[in-house]
Design an enzyme around this catalytic site. Structure first.
Site, PDB file in Angstrom:
ATOM      1  N   GLU A   1       9.124  16.605  14.956  1.00 44.20           N
ATOM      2  CA  GLU A   1       9.665  16.392  13.616  1.00 44.20           C
ATOM      3  C   GLU A   1       8.997  17.387  12.660  1.00 44.20           C
ATOM      4  OE1 GLU A   1       8.559  12.790  11.400  1.00 44.20           O
ATOM      5  OE2 GLU A   1      10.690  12.456  11.127  1.00 44.20           O
TER       6      GLU A   1
ATOM      7  N   GLY B   1      -4.783   5.842   3.203  1.00 45.95           N
ATOM      8  CA  GLY B   1      -4.275   5.127   4.363  1.00 45.95           C
ATOM      9  C   GLY B   1      -5.373   4.669   5.296  1.00 45.95           C
TER      10      GLY B   1
ATOM     11  N   CYS C   1      13.349  11.029   7.443  1.00 47.27           N
ATOM     12  CA  CYS C   1      13.185  10.618   8.840  1.00 47.27           C
ATOM     13  C   CYS C   1      14.518  10.638   9.567  1.00 47.27           C
ATOM     14  CB  CYS C   1      12.580   9.225   8.889  1.00 47.27           C
ATOM     15  SG  CYS C   1      13.474   8.069   7.838  1.00 47.27           S
TER      16      CYS C   1
ATOM     17  N   GLY D   1      -4.113   3.451  -2.393  1.00 48.90           N
ATOM     18  CA  GLY D   1      -5.389   3.967  -1.891  1.00 48.90           C
ATOM     19  C   GLY D   1      -5.133   4.795  -0.647  1.00 48.90           C
TER      20      GLY D   1
ATOM     21  N   VAL E   1      -7.517   1.775   2.761  1.00 48.02           N
ATOM     22  CA  VAL E   1      -6.791   0.569   2.331  1.00 48.02           C
ATOM     23  C   VAL E   1      -5.761   0.151   3.392  1.00 48.02           C
ATOM     24  CG1 VAL E   1      -5.272  -0.395   0.563  1.00 48.02           C
ATOM     25  CG2 VAL E   1      -7.161   1.082  -0.096  1.00 48.02           C
ATOM     26  N   GLY E   2      -5.002   1.134   3.904  1.00 47.24           N
ATOM     27  CA  GLY E   2      -3.995   0.815   4.934  1.00 47.24           C
ATOM     28  C   GLY E   2      -4.658   0.210   6.160  1.00 47.24           C
TER      29      GLY E   2
ATOM     30  N   LYS F   1       0.873  -1.181   0.000  1.00 45.34           N
ATOM     31  CA  LYS F   1       0.000   0.000   0.000  1.00 45.34           C
ATOM     32  C   LYS F   1       0.902   1.220   0.000  1.00 45.34           C
ATOM     33  CE  LYS F   1      -1.821   3.133   1.832  1.00 45.34           C
ATOM     34  NZ  LYS F   1      -1.629   4.519   1.358  1.00 45.34           N
TER      35      LYS F   1
ATOM     36  N   GLU G   1       8.811   1.736  11.103  1.00 43.15           N
ATOM     37  CA  GLU G   1       9.917   2.690  10.888  1.00 43.15           C
ATOM     38  C   GLU G   1       9.282   4.070  10.898  1.00 43.15           C
ATOM     39  OE1 GLU G   1      12.857   1.717  10.948  1.00 43.15           O
ATOM     40  OE2 GLU G   1      12.926  -0.332  10.218  1.00 43.15           O
TER      41      GLU G   1
HETATM   42  P1  NAD Z   1       1.976   8.838   7.055  1.00 47.99           P
HETATM   43  O1  NAD Z   1       2.170   8.138   8.339  1.00 47.99           O
HETATM   44  O2  NAD Z   1       0.934   9.860   6.967  1.00 47.99           O
HETATM   45  O3  NAD Z   1       1.679   7.806   5.886  1.00 47.99           O
HETATM   46  C1  NAD Z   1       2.495   6.691   5.629  1.00 47.99           C
HETATM   47  C2  NAD Z   1       1.668   5.627   4.928  1.00 47.99           C
HETATM   48  O4  NAD Z   1       0.658   5.153   5.825  1.00 47.99           O
HETATM   49  C3  NAD Z   1       0.926   6.141   3.688  1.00 47.99           C
HETATM   50  O5  NAD Z   1       0.882   5.128   2.718  1.00 47.99           O
HETATM   51  C4  NAD Z   1      -0.469   6.405   4.242  1.00 47.99           C
HETATM   52  O6  NAD Z   1      -1.474   6.380   3.245  1.00 47.99           O
HETATM   53  C5  NAD Z   1      -0.622   5.262   5.228  1.00 47.99           C
HETATM   54  N1  NAD Z   1      -1.626   5.471   6.286  1.00 47.99           N
HETATM   55  C6  NAD Z   1      -2.138   6.637   6.737  1.00 47.99           C
HETATM   56  N2  NAD Z   1      -3.062   6.410   7.686  1.00 47.99           N
HETATM   57  C7  NAD Z   1      -3.138   5.065   7.848  1.00 47.99           C
HETATM   58  C8  NAD Z   1      -3.910   4.212   8.698  1.00 47.99           C
HETATM   59  N3  NAD Z   1      -4.788   4.698   9.568  1.00 47.99           N
HETATM   60  N4  NAD Z   1      -3.716   2.882   8.608  1.00 47.99           N
HETATM   61  C9  NAD Z   1      -2.820   2.357   7.741  1.00 47.99           C
HETATM   62  N5  NAD Z   1      -2.072   3.122   6.903  1.00 47.99           N
HETATM   63  C10 NAD Z   1      -2.218   4.466   6.957  1.00 47.99           C
HETATM   64  O7  NAD Z   1       3.419   9.422   6.697  1.00 47.99           O
HETATM   65  P2  NAD Z   1       3.813  10.301   5.454  1.00 47.99           P
HETATM   66  O8  NAD Z   1       3.308  11.676   5.690  1.00 47.99           O
HETATM   67  O9  NAD Z   1       3.468   9.610   4.192  1.00 47.99           O
HETATM   68  O10 NAD Z   1       5.415  10.257   5.595  1.00 47.99           O
HETATM   69  C11 NAD Z   1       6.116  11.094   6.454  1.00 47.99           C
HETATM   70  C12 NAD Z   1       6.435  10.409   7.764  1.00 47.99           C
HETATM   71  O11 NAD Z   1       7.115   9.190   7.525  1.00 47.99           O
HETATM   72  C13 NAD Z   1       7.383  11.203   8.632  1.00 47.99           C
HETATM   73  O12 NAD Z   1       6.910  11.235   9.951  1.00 47.99           O
HETATM   74  C14 NAD Z   1       8.689  10.458   8.578  1.00 47.99           C
HETATM   75  O13 NAD Z   1       9.527  10.587   9.665  1.00 47.99           O
HETATM   76  C15 NAD Z   1       8.237   9.066   8.386  1.00 47.99           C
HETATM   77  N6  NAD Z   1       9.296   8.293   7.731  1.00 47.99           N
HETATM   78  C16 NAD Z   1       9.976   7.367   8.459  1.00 47.99           C
HETATM   79  C17 NAD Z   1      11.002   6.649   7.880  1.00 47.99           C
HETATM   80  C18 NAD Z   1      11.764   5.612   8.643  1.00 47.99           C
HETATM   81  O14 NAD Z   1      12.351   4.752   8.014  1.00 47.99           O
HETATM   82  N7  NAD Z   1      11.781   5.637   9.930  1.00 47.99           N
HETATM   83  C19 NAD Z   1      11.321   6.866   6.556  1.00 47.99           C
HETATM   84  C20 NAD Z   1      10.602   7.821   5.842  1.00 47.99           C
HETATM   85  C21 NAD Z   1       9.574   8.517   6.456  1.00 47.99           C
END
Ligand code: NAD
Length: 473
Positions: free
Chosen positions: A378, A202, A278, A200, A205-206, A169, A244
């Site tokens: 962050e 989050g 991150c 889709g 679909v997530g 996803k 992560e």
């Molecule tokens: P996000 O958490 O909003 O989304 C990440 C993914 O999760 C997306 O595909 C999103 O659609 C999905 N998602 C959202 N709500 C969900 C739910 N309720 N259930 C399941 N899936 C869901 O993050 P973002 O804005 O896409 O990315 C930025 C964040 O990611 C930052 O906080 C960053 O630190 C973190 N990040 C961490 C790493 C790492 O390896 N530690 C690497 C890159 C980014």
């Protein structure tokens, strides 16, 4: 204008059951460059069912067969490197040098996993028992927008290396990049159902993947807030979970550092991936006794950093991925000013001469204390905080005074001294005088930066469950 109206289920590109369309942007121009038709929960169910059907046969594939498959995927992604690079620059806004690295990283994670697999023993002995490392089943792989192809391929590589099948996803904001990755992976000709890709929302679909009883494992990269939601949901079915998450990584500049080397490295650590990383080193800890000298050096160095058109080879900071992300970064710059931090570079608004696109000014605050919001939360943009410390012990105390623990940097010409400091820092990775990635080393966070590890042997074991058989010797 690209219309993406297919998802990838059971080895075929199919029209999603979901009917919602979502706009895709070029963040450098704010123009709509595409639309993606989003999958819904029914599509997630279909993808999970396909992965479940494929699992029994695939879990019995030999190590040699899986290595061959990973290498076929690797070659397929290599073959699409240029198209992927273009999409990364256009849809994500990565500066070209970074974009090229990201496009190459997407294929190298696949061959890295094949290499790890070669030396991995799935069967070993523990006392009188035989221990077999067994694949968990269907893995749900949920990825963010800041390195779409790299995260998709990296998580998929580890899952397939072990014999797990996958439902991926990706972020809805990266659909153009995902389409190229999906086409590349499909062209490798693997059996249907081994991996399925459902772009889709989050929370639709997530969330469905996280709750589904037929998913045994979730590997998630994204924000700490969503990670916690997934962990709660996954608890219902006791899924194995790798998270992560976010970071607020310290860059510890020791008092013997040579600033001609330390300052460029610290700024690169902070501004990498346009600050949308991150692992970005966003808290720069500097000895009070050398603060004035450090600030002067930073001011000079930031003046040389070009923020703007990602296609210009001199650019090192590209646009933020979305308007929402741009506004978030602007809000934090405002908070820094309101909290009394001192701007020594950048500030609110767009860089000089740019009046459209989600560009921000590479920004550095000094006079920051570790309790300020900009030092605790962050930001996910190119906004750095310089925090002064009294002595090394104080620096370590500040470095560890954070809810996060993903990565840290220690800068000093005295390696033994740097190593002693590194040993006291609570972070999954500590980089001493370097920004180089090591794909064989585990990656992941302490504290609220996550649970579990990716990459190398540890990354593979996150998709395996040990099973002991007794009485066979
Ligand atoms: P996000 O958490 O909003 O989304 C990440 C993914 O999760 C997306 O595909 C999103 O659609 C999905 N998602 C959202 N709500 C969900 C739910 N309720 N259930 C399941 N899936 C869901 O993050 P973002 O804005 O896409 O990315 C930025 C964040 O990611 C930052 O906080 C960053 O630190 C973190 N990040 C961490 C790493 C790492 O390896 N530690 C690497 C890159 C980014």
């Amino acid at each position: 204008m690209q219309i993406i109206d297919k998802i990838y289920i059971d080895g075929a590109f199919v029209t999603p059951h979901g009917e919602e369309y979502f706009d895709l942007f070029n963040p450098a121009t704010e123009a709509v460059i595409g639309r993606v038709r989003l999958a819904d929960a029914a599509d997630a169910d279909a993808a999970i069912a396909a992965a479940k059907r494929a699992f029994p046969a695939f879990s019995r594939a030999t190590k040699a067969q899986r290595i061959e498959m990973l290498m076929a995927l690797h070659e397929a992604v290599v073959a699409r490197e240029d198209a992927l690079f273009d999409a990364i620059v256009e849809e994500y806004g990565a500066p070209v040098s970074r974009g090229r690295w990201m496009a190459q990283h997407a294929s190298s994670v696949l061959s890295d996993a094949a290499k790890t697999l070669e030396n991995y023993a799935f069967t070993r002995r523990a006392g009188t028992a035989e221990v077999t490392m067994q694949p968990l089943g269907v893995a749900g792989l949920i990825t963010p927008w800041n390195s779409d192809a790299g995260f998709i391929c990296g998580k998929l590589a580890a899952a397939l290396a072990t014999g797990c099948t996958a439902v991926i996803k990706p972020s809805e904001m990266s659909a153009i990049q995902t389409r190229i990755v999906a086409e590349a992976l499909h062209s490798a000709g693997l059996p249907a159902g081994l991996f399925n890709i459902v772009t889709g929302r989050g929370d639709i679909v997530g969330a469905r993947i996280a709750e589904h009883p037929d998913v045994a494992k979730i590997s998630f990269t994204g924000s700490t807030a969503v990670g916690k939601t997934i962990l709660r949901t996954a608890a219902e079915t006791l899924k194995r979970v790798t998270l992560e998450l976010g970071g607020k990584s310290p860059v510890v500049v020791l008092d013997d550092a040579n600033f001609d080397e330390a300052v460029p490295l610290a700024l690169q650590a902070g501004f990498m991936n346009s600050g949308q990383a991150c692992i970005a080193g966003t808290r720069i800890l500097v000895p009070q006794s050398r603060l004035v000298e450090f600030e002067a050096s930073v001011e000079k160095a930031v003046a040389q950093i070009q923020a703007g058109d990602p296609r210009d080879t001199h650019t090192s900071v590209g646009p933020m991925v979305s308007q929402k992300q741009w506004e978030r970064v602007q809000r934090y710059i405002g908070i820094g000013i309101d909290e009394g931090a001192r701007l020594i570079a950048g500030g609110a608004g767009r860089p000089d001469g740019i009046d459209s696109g989600w560009f921000v000014r590479p920004t550095v605050f000094s006079g920051v204390t570790n309790d300020m919001t900009i030092a605790r939360e962050e930001i996910f943009g190119p906004v750095l905080s310089i925090i002064a410390y009294r002595d090394t012990e104080h620096a370590i105390e500040i470095a560890n005074d954070t809810p996060y623990g993903l990565q840290a940097y220690v800068l000093s010409p005295d390696i033994e001294r740097a190593r002693r400091v590194a040993a006291q820092i609570e972070a999954g990775r500590v980089l001493v005088n370097t920004l180089t990635h090591e794909p064989a080393a585990p990656f992941g966070g302490f504290k609220q930066s996550g649970i579990g590890r990716e990459y190398g042997t540890f990354g593979i074991e996150a998709f395996l469950e040990p099973k002991s058989t007794l009485g066979v010797f």
